[in-house]
Scaffold this motif. Structure first.
Motif, PDB file in Angstrom:
ATOM      1  N   LEU A 289       0.819  -1.211   0.000  1.00  0.00           N
ATOM      2  CA  LEU A 289       0.000   0.000   0.000  1.00  0.00           C
ATOM      3  C   LEU A 289       0.853   1.261   0.000  1.00  0.00           C
ATOM      4  O   LEU A 289       0.454   2.273  -0.565  1.00  0.00           O
ATOM      5  CB  LEU A 289      -0.929   0.001   1.214  1.00  0.00           C
ATOM      6  N   TYR A 290       2.027   1.175   0.643  1.00  0.00           N
ATOM      7  CA  TYR A 290       2.903   2.352   0.716  1.00  0.00           C
ATOM      8  C   TYR A 290       4.290   1.907   1.135  1.00  0.00           C
ATOM      9  O   TYR A 290       4.443   1.008   1.963  1.00  0.00           O
ATOM     10  CB  TYR A 290       2.371   3.360   1.742  1.00  0.00           C
TER      11      TYR A 290
ATOM     12  N   ILE B 237       3.892  -0.262   4.384  1.00  0.00           N
ATOM     13  CA  ILE B 237       2.526  -0.645   4.730  1.00  0.00           C
ATOM     14  C   ILE B 237       2.033  -1.613   3.655  1.00  0.00           C
ATOM     15  O   ILE B 237       2.105  -1.312   2.469  1.00  0.00           O
ATOM     16  CB  ILE B 237       1.591   0.578   4.801  1.00  0.00           C
TER      17      ILE B 237
ATOM     18  N   SER C 131      -0.853  -5.182   2.808  1.00  0.00           N
ATOM     19  CA  SER C 131      -2.055  -5.896   3.236  1.00  0.00           C
ATOM     20  C   SER C 131      -1.800  -7.396   3.244  1.00  0.00           C
ATOM     21  O   SER C 131      -1.025  -7.924   2.444  1.00  0.00           O
ATOM     22  CB  SER C 131      -3.235  -5.569   2.315  1.00  0.00           C
TER      23      SER C 131
ATOM     24  N   THR D 158      -4.313  -4.732   7.214  1.00  0.00           N
ATOM     25  CA  THR D 158      -3.240  -3.775   6.936  1.00  0.00           C
ATOM     26  C   THR D 158      -2.153  -3.891   7.993  1.00  0.00           C
ATOM     27  O   THR D 158      -2.434  -3.947   9.185  1.00  0.00           O
ATOM     28  CB  THR D 158      -3.784  -2.346   6.895  1.00  0.00           C
TER      29      THR D 158
ATOM     30  N   LYS E 209      -4.558   7.501   7.192  1.00  0.00           N
ATOM     31  CA  LYS E 209      -5.044   7.168   5.856  1.00  0.00           C
ATOM     32  C   LYS E 209      -5.279   5.675   5.686  1.00  0.00           C
ATOM     33  O   LYS E 209      -6.344   5.258   5.198  1.00  0.00           O
ATOM     34  CB  LYS E 209      -4.034   7.659   4.812  1.00  0.00           C
ATOM     35  N   PHE E 210      -4.302   4.853   6.087  1.00  0.00           N
ATOM     36  CA  PHE E 210      -4.369   3.419   5.804  1.00  0.00           C
ATOM     37  C   PHE E 210      -4.871   2.587   6.990  1.00  0.00           C
ATOM     38  O   PHE E 210      -5.317   1.447   6.804  1.00  0.00           O
ATOM     39  CB  PHE E 210      -2.983   2.905   5.381  1.00  0.00           C
TER      40      PHE E 210
END
Length: 300
Positions: free
Chosen positions: A36-37, A48, A50, A56, A130-131
């Protein structure tokens, strides 16, 4: 399949947490469904991703900090063991905790009047909101919060030099492991700074970085270091699957040696208990009970 070159901790679609210093000869792995990041902030490497089971996952400098699936086991224990061991906490200081989980738990205590949170890396806060929005669950908007973006060690030094009139009832140190910039948070000087910032009946709690299965002698030494500053020092633990060996220790301290840290001093209302998934009065006390072989080393 995730490209193995996407991050140094990811190979053939699997995240690998490896630390020859903290847990030599073993590793923890999770399948990566999607990244994700990932980036290098001013202070640390942030990843980050999943996972089908754990949701997450937030990783800092190659070490898992929290996952959606099991974060509450850590956040609730590092918060409520200290908060309920205190008879009436009004002013709370959080060192670290940029993901917002500890802040969420402190905010559940309606009697708290002021929450000061010191986090060095604003990007962790931004990305967590955000996540991983359920970690803070809106607590960053709590009107009692005074958020300070600075180094926690320096913050404590500054308030000590200023001779702060207002001290804290509870201080929660939710730092990274002592490999790198967080190393100072595990030294006697840091415990002394905590002591200076605490009210006479105040309580400090911090993650110990280790558990009884990994480095028992380190825990003994860390507790002894804390005890040189705080007359009342205890060790307890929480169970978190995504922390190496599934367990993480907590050091709990007070300036007042008459406070029974191993027992809650306030009872939970029905509404309070309904908000909690891990912590209860029974697990508060039982978390201080160690197996015989570990108790002999840490507590004797």
């Amino acid at each position: 399949m995730v490209n193995s070159s996407s991050h140094p901790c990811i190979k053939d679609g699997w995240f690998r947490e490896i630390s020859d210093k903290s847990f030599p000869g073993q590793a923890f792995t999770l399948a990566v469904d999607s990244i994700l990041y990932q980036a290098q902030s001013e202070f640390q490497d942030i990843l980050i991703f999943s996972n089908k089971v754990y949701g997450t996952v937030l990783v800092l400098d190659g070490i898992i900090q929290c996952t959606e699936f099991d974060e509450f086991a850590y956040q609730e224990m590092i918060t409520h063991v200290a908060m309920f061991a205190h008879s009436n906490p009004k002013r709370v200081l959080i060192i670290g905790g940029g993901d917002g989980g500890v802040l969420r738990e402190v905010a559940k205590h309606k009697g708290v009047e002021e929450i000061t949170m010191v986090e060095i890396d604003s990007l962790v806060i931004e990305l967590s909101r955000k996540f991983l929005p359920t970690l803070s669950n809106g607590a960053f908007d709590d009107e009692r919060l005074d958020l300070k973006l600075c180094d926690g060690f320096k913050f404590l030094e500054d308030i000590g030099e200023a001779g702060a009139q207002k001290k804290f009832d509870v201080i929660i140190t939710d730092s990274s492991d002592p490999d790198g910039p967080a190393e100072a948070f595990f030294q006697e000087r840091y415990f002394q700074l905590l002591h200076n910032a605490l009210n006479p009946d105040g309580i400090v709690i911090m993650q110990s970085s280790e558990n009884i299965w990994l480095n028992l002698n380190y825990l003994r030494d860390l507790k002894n270091t804390a005890k040189r500053v705080f007359p009342n020092t205890e060790y307890c633990y929480t169970m978190v699957p995504t922390y190496t060996s599934g367990q993480l220790g907590l050091i709990v301290c007070s300036n007042n040696d008459s406070i029974p840290l191993i027992a809650p001093q306030r009872s939970l209302s029905g509404r309070e208990q309904e908000q909690l998934k891990y912590y209860n009065p029974q697990i508060h006390s039982s978390s201080f009970v160690l197996p015989t072989w570990a108790d002999k080393v840490i507590n004797k």
